[in-house]
Design an enzyme around this catalytic site. Structure first.
Site, PDB file in Angstrom:
ATOM      1  N   LYS A  47      -6.652  -2.803   1.303  1.00 62.13           N
ATOM      2  CA  LYS A  47      -6.535  -3.075  -0.092  1.00 62.13           C
ATOM      3  C   LYS A  47      -6.249  -4.268  -0.734  1.00 62.13           C
ATOM      4  O   LYS A  47      -6.873  -5.054   0.126  1.00 62.13           O
ATOM      5  CB  LYS A  47      -4.577  -2.519  -0.669  1.00 62.13           C
ATOM      6  N   ARG A  48      -6.846  -4.935  -1.524  1.00 65.41           N
ATOM      7  CA  ARG A  48      -6.806  -5.923  -2.785  1.00 65.41           C
ATOM      8  C   ARG A  48      -5.648  -7.202  -1.917  1.00 65.41           C
ATOM      9  O   ARG A  48      -4.755  -6.480  -2.296  1.00 65.41           O
ATOM     10  CB  ARG A  48      -7.158  -6.095  -4.218  1.00 65.41           C
ATOM     11  N   THR A  67      -3.453   4.959  -3.667  1.00 60.64           N
ATOM     12  CA  THR A  67      -4.070   6.065  -3.363  1.00 60.64           C
ATOM     13  C   THR A  67      -4.754   5.799  -2.029  1.00 60.64           C
ATOM     14  O   THR A  67      -4.659   7.045  -1.458  1.00 60.64           O
ATOM     15  CB  THR A  67      -5.256   6.299  -4.415  1.00 60.64           C
ATOM     16  N   LYS A  69       1.739  -6.497  -2.907  1.00 55.96           N
ATOM     17  CA  LYS A  69       1.506  -5.991  -1.721  1.00 55.96           C
ATOM     18  C   LYS A  69       1.337  -6.423  -0.522  1.00 55.96           C
ATOM     19  O   LYS A  69       1.925  -5.420   0.719  1.00 55.96           O
ATOM     20  CB  LYS A  69      -0.475  -5.524  -2.163  1.00 55.96           C
ATOM     21  N   HIS A 121      -1.381   2.028 -15.262  1.00 54.25           N
ATOM     22  CA  HIS A 121      -0.950   1.694 -14.764  1.00 54.25           C
ATOM     23  C   HIS A 121      -0.896   0.638 -13.730  1.00 54.25           C
ATOM     24  O   HIS A 121      -0.771   0.568 -12.109  1.00 54.25           O
ATOM     25  CB  HIS A 121      -3.249   1.294 -13.920  1.00 54.25           C
ATOM     26  N   LYS A 155      -5.225   8.189   1.479  1.00 58.34           N
ATOM     27  CA  LYS A 155      -6.420   8.824   2.254  1.00 58.34           C
ATOM     28  C   LYS A 155      -6.291   8.336   3.876  1.00 58.34           C
ATOM     29  O   LYS A 155      -6.670   9.454   4.540  1.00 58.34           O
ATOM     30  CB  LYS A 155      -7.608   7.206   2.164  1.00 58.34           C
TER      31      LYS A 155
END
Ligand code: NBY
Length: 838
Positions: free
Chosen positions: A566-567, A677, A572, A373, A681
């Site tokens: 998100k985290r 992911t 990110k 991952h 969504k």
């Protein structure tokens, strides 16, 4: 000991088969019965929590009868099963999902209304089951939903943490962690006090000769008991109900060591008990970071050993030969966390079952598949050899033997490449020596997969390049992630789901998501667009209310909602987003009131947890809140810009947020986000996205079309050169970003020193995440977003078109690919009318 009812008496059991409720009256009876007996309450003290509990118990009874029948049928047919080993299952709430999957939500809604409750309020009483960090854990939960829906005989195995991921509070703009004690009342688990496994740790290995053969015997230094807790997993529109088995740790020999207790050593017997219970006490809260703690390794072995014992015990019941093991069992490793399972199975086969090494190894490698991952170096698991030696002495020997045979074969195949052996060795010859878990997972599996096309290509050309040479390319494959449309559309966005159903010929699209393509012919339908827009607006109103209730800030639902949840992680790039927000704020401030009137109002919404030890991530949260504190009360700005940080982002909040987004941000440095992911969504819920060419964004673009997504930034193939240039060339910062930094340093958003490290990371420390390189392109692309949003009609058309092309991203497609390419398993078709099977 088998405790089965003899044939003559089975008639009585069959006569008394449980019949589950099917209508409102039956449901109400069950609720009242549970309130009055199980909960020992009455209509005079039945609050929403009691109504939730009783409703859950009513559905649980139903699930467990289906669970029993599913398990009996799978045992009787004795077909191959899949075991999904994951240290994380981010399940969220269970009741709403159970009602929808079973197809009786309307019945429950009417029944609860008659009994005096609104179903939305009842559902909200449930605490999220938050046994995971982020994407990896939620993926496991989506996979369980798809496995059951597609009728695959499959079990999940995990740990029953007493504390899930911490609850996040924001105090004075900073993250504060509060423990998540979630097990207070959990109707969704069944303790199996009769299903236990003794797990050993420490001790030493002795050689013994038995019948002329020398075998290794591992004498334990400590024994801890694993107790099974089963969570039923209902499929959608099928009686199949699979099992998630979570292990809880407990001192072996019951509550106390009675020997110690009786001899007066009470304190130490309590201490033993607590030490044992510590193993399953808490989920490690890091995502994409490995910190090599002994307790974490203990968790891993405890869970892996209990699960394998269970799997082997089930296999042995069929009295097949060991060579048939891979025909009956497929085990998938969710990242490297369960890699010790490879070593444990080899140990069981060689040391306990007496198989020859080579024969055992053939069985082991045919059984396992490994999913990677991440390519981030700090997330690749390594354990100090000394620690493994101390905790699991026999396993370390086996790891060395696995490595020896592996390196011998490599040496044979590549006699001229001496450095190859050093590079691919499972043991890193560093100080201290380390066991490289990803390499062990590759060597011990028959397939290795990445989670999106770019990511699967990257692992083949970078971190696992040598292994592609050694094993050939076929061992490596891609399975692009997916999400379950049941939770992420039908449950999260019931009105949109209903509108879609009205255009797609009913609810079949929830089981075959490609049927969404029928929407496309309605894109031009004015009435349809209008209803679509109304639903989006209503979802935004709901989120605006939540924002008001939790932060006190009033936002206008007619604004463009721009969401990044998100985290929190530097890769990110929430920092890129908040710097962009500051840039927007400065631009607005520089305008005349007349110019401002022409601007599009925006709400920038952030959410996500920082790992408690990740200092920089916590600084990013603080900056977001500090910017919000200034911007939100600036009267020049008003509705034109609001900045919101939503506290405690989790699965149930995501179910409210995703349907309310106009544009969401998936802006990782190219090549760093394996898949993502939430991007799926958001698009599935009729939102557009702004993103980099990274992870699944690339495949989303391919499916929905370039004109329906806002891509920006440098490409992954250029990242290395850019980083090199930052370090060895002259590094100039984007001029607009420089202005943003200057404003922060002026103290506009509070004490500048608080944010100096974030700025220094870009200016002085090589800007590893390319924030400056991508800044201009990011700002420009946001201007395109504004322009596009002004044309609401076209915007809605883009949203509808995108949704119609999202069929590929269902986790059902994903599970079918795993089943065919990796597991070689077939679904066990169910006969709806005779669930008892043949
Ligand atoms: O897995 C995520 C990836 O970042 C994301 O791109 C992908 O979509 C998703 C599903 O494939 N990875 C992730 O969530 N990882 C973790 O949560 C995690 C947790 C613990 C550790 C490492 C990673 N750990 O080493 O302890």
């Amino acid at each position: 000991v088998e405790a089965s009812i003899p044939e003559p008496q089975r008639e009585a059991w069959k006569r008394n088969q449980i019949t589950s409720f099917t209508d409102k009256d039956g449901f109400e009876k069950e609720v009242v019965r549970h309130v009055e007996t199980t909960l020992a309450r009455s209509m005079f003290n039945c609050d929403e929590i009691a109504a939730y509990s009783a409703t859950s118990l009513a559905f649980r009874d139903r699930l467990i009868t289906h669970w029993n029948r599913t398990q009996q049928r799978q045992t009787y047919r004795d077909t191959k099963r899949v075991y999904y080993l994951s240290l994380e299952f981010l399940m969220g709430r269970a009741l709403d999902n159970a009602m929808l999957n079973v197809g009786l939500k309307n019945v429950a809604q009417d029944g609860l209304a008659e009994l005096g409750f609104r179903i939305e309020d009842v559902v909200k009483q449930e605490h999220d089951a938050a046994l995971g960090n982020g994407g990896l854990g939620r993926l496991a939960a989506c996979f369980l939903d798809s496995l059951a829906t597609l009728n695959f005989p499959a079990w999940g195995y995990g740990l029953r943490y007493r504390y899930g991921i911490f609850k996040q509070e924001i105090i004075d703009g900073y993250q504060v962690e509060v423990p998540d004690y979630w097990l207070d009342f959990n109707p969704w688990e069944f303790p199996r006090h009769d299903v236990t496994v003794d797990i050993q740790f420490f001790g030493q290995v002795n050689k013994k000769t038995v019948g002329g053969k020398t075998i290794s015997v591992w004498e334990a230094g400590e024994i801890v008991q694993a107790v099974a807790y089963d969570v039923p997993i209902p499929g959608y529109d099928t009686p199949t109900t699979n099992n998630l088995r979570l292990w809880s740790s407990k001192a072996s020999g019951g509550e106390f060591d009675f020997q110690k207790f009786n001899s007066g050593d009470y304190e130490s017997s309590v201490a033993d008990q607590q030490r044992a219970e510590t193993i399953s006490a808490v989920l490690y809260p890091n995502d994409n970071l490995e910190r090599g703690k002994e307790l974490r390794l203990k968790q891993q072995y405890f869970w892996v050993a209990a699960s394998l014992y269970d799997i082997v015990r089930r296999f042995k019941k069929s009295r097949r030969s060991w060579n048939e093991f891979p025909d009956q069992v497929a085990i998938q490793l969710n990242d490297t966390h369960p890699t010790l399972a490879i070593v444990e199975l080899q140990r069981i086969l060689v040391d306990i079952e007496g198989l020859e090494w080579d024969n055992a190894w053939e069985i082991v490698t045919s059984t396992f598949g490994y999913t990677n991952h991440t390519v981030l170096p700090e997330a690749l698991e390594k354990w100090p050899v000394g620690l493994v030696q101390h905790l699991l002495p026999r396993h370390l020997q086996i790891i060395y033997d696995i490595n020896l045979f592996f390196l011998q074969s490599v040496e044979k195949a590549f006699p001229d490449d001496r450095d190859m052996l050093r590079r691919v060795s499972i043991i890193e010859e560093s100080q201290p020596k380390m066991v490289r878990m990803a390499f062990l997972a590759i060597v011990g599996s028959h397939k290795v997969n990445g989670v999106a096309e770019l990511h699967s290509d990257l692992i083949k050309t970078t971190i696992f390049k040598d292994f592609v040479e050694i094993y050939g390319p076929d061992k490596f494959t891609n399975v692009t992630n997916g999400i379950t449309p049941r939770r992420w559309l039908h449950q999260a966005n019931p009105r949109l789901s209903e509108l879609i159903a009205s255009k797609c010929g009913g609810n079949d699209f929830l089981k075959d998501l490609t049927l969404l393509n029928q929407l496309e012919k309605h894109v031009e339908d004015k009435q349809f667009r209008k209803e679509w827009a109304e639903i989006k607006y209503a979802n935004k109103v709901r989120l605006a209310k939540h924002i008001k209730d939790t932060t006190g800030v009033v936002v206008n639902p007619a604004s463009l909602f721009d969401v990044q949840v998100k985290r929190i992680h530097e890769y990110k790039r929430q920092q890129l987003n908040i710097f962009g927000v500051i840039h927007r704020y400065l631009s607005l401030k520089a305008m005349t009131p007349d110019q401002r009137k022409k601007q599009l109002p925006r709400v920038s919404i952030f959410g996500g947890k920082a790992a408690p030890g990740y200092w920089m991530a916590k600084q990013i949260i603080h900056l977001i809140n500090s910017v919000g504190a200034v911007v939100n009360k600036d009267e020049d700005i008003g509705d034109l810009l609001k900045v919101i940080f939503l506290e405690d982002y989790n699965v149930s909040k995501a179910e409210m947020i995703c349907p309310a987004s106009d544009i969401s941000e998936h802006i990782s440095t190219a090549g760093t986000e394996a898949s993502g992911t939430s991007n799926m969504k958001f698009v599935l819920n009729g939102g557009l996205i702004i993103g980099t060419c990274d992870g699944a964004n690339i495949e989303i673009t391919r499916e929905i079309g370039e004109s329906n997504i806002f891509l920006f930034g440098n490409l992954s193939e250029d990242v290395e050169d850019l980083r090199h240039a930052h370090t060895y060339g002259s590094h100039t910062i984007d001029s607009d970003l420089d202005k943003v930094f200057n404003e922060i340093e002026k103290g506009t958003f509070g004490t500048p020193h608080d944010f100096s490290a974030m700025i220094a990371a870009v200016r002085q420390h090589g800007d590893y995440y390319l924030v400056s390189d991508d800044f201009h392109s990011y700002i420009e692309t946001h201007q395109l977003v504004d322009e596009a949003y002004r044309n609401q009609d076209e915007w809605i058309a883009k949203c509808i078109t995108s949704v119609s092309r999202m069929g590929f991203f269902t986790s059902d497609r994903c599970i079918n690919e795993y089943a065919e390419e990796i597991w070689n398993v077939e679904p066990l078709a169910v006969d709806r009318h005779s669930i008892w099977g043949p």
